[in-house]
Design an enzyme around this catalytic site. Sequence first.
Site: not given
Length: 456
Positions: A393-395, A386
């Site tokens: 960042i994929c959060l 991620h």
Amino acid sequence: GRQWKGYVYVAATVTLSVCMASASPSVASSDRSCRHGQRLEHNVNVRAGQVSGCVASLRLRGGDDAEDDEFKTPSEKLDRVMKATLGNTVWSMVKALIGWHEKPKRSPSQDLKELQDEAEARKKRGAITDRKLWYFLSMGPIYALNPLTHVSRLIAGTEKTVRSALLVVNAERDNMSFADIRAKLMAPKSKGGMGLTSSRVSEVFYRASIDVSKEDMDAPVKELAFADEDDAELEAFKQKALANAAKKGGGNEGNVAKKLHSAATKKWTGASGNVVKRLQKELIGIQSTGSFEVELVGESIFHWWVTIEGAKGSFYEDEKFKLSFKFDAKYPTEPPEVTFVAKVPGWAMPDAPTTNSSGKCPSQRANQEWPGRWGKRSHHCPIHPHIYTNGNICLSIIYDDWSPALGVEAVCHSMVSMLSSAKEKNPPADNDMHLDSAGGKSAKEIKGWDFHDNEA
């Protein structure tokens, strides 16, 4: 993040829509007859401030199938029709192939909160003073009627920037002096300003119906900076934090105080004072406990680098990474821009590719493998499904699920937790596609994140 699945989803939706059109009336009739459960609709008159008239239909559901089509999203309607057409087993297989992900149900309170926010935003937009038409006419008919003028402003984002500045001016015109507003508009973003040029500031003031003399516009811009004296409230907060930290750590307050940045308790002389004070308190809290190492980039309170370290027993044990936090005047209502620093000045680059790393790079512990499939590009970001190699960042908590109750320390702990929960050490499958689509955009400008991993 799996942005490529969005394109597959669109293609699959078009294909399956054809199936919807060909579904027999008997299927639809059967589906209508099998709906069950208790339904109760409440028309709630939503009021945001003094604004009324926004009506929300909130429903209390007695079962998953109890909702009327009126309240279903297009994806929910498609899911119901395809279940009736293909059957649960076949449709489940199709959903697995196209990467279909169910979104969590929204509660009535979430619907109400969204509608209240929308009504409040509509109120602000309605109250704003914007003499846009008069501004363009004042620039002359050639400028006002030339389509290239408006196209170029749209492409460059000029109109969006001016509109944002107008919101600030209309909100602060009764609370701040002209000099302070002008300083906020012209100060660089790294210092909490908006980074507008003098010509754009003149446009903003004209459209906001603020009469400004040429002498005022030519006057030196008031610098947004810290004063020499300390803020009494922050000083008291610091002493309390130091006492608690010394008590927990067993050290004395003097040693802990040496870790604090000099700007932590200083008075802020510019605009966005509430934002700066919030950041100063967070800085005191983090540095007093020593939970993470913080450095202010260019001595700016609006740009931090925070060092995090992989947890013991995880893929990232003994590896260090730097998170970049960029704040603006909308913090903490809106999240900061959070990315990993792709190239840290002074750090050796990782050995890549290699089967036995030297350990000279802080973000790559010794005796580690860097397979060729990870690419030859060297960077200091974690290798994680991620986390992209440009630092994005994929959060969800730094985008859609952000809350003002969160802060820098909470985000850092979430990052460490995300690294610890990794089941594999591989870059995102769509890394190259993401780099191409991201281009020079900031992380907050990128749309279409797919937060599909609930265990991250």
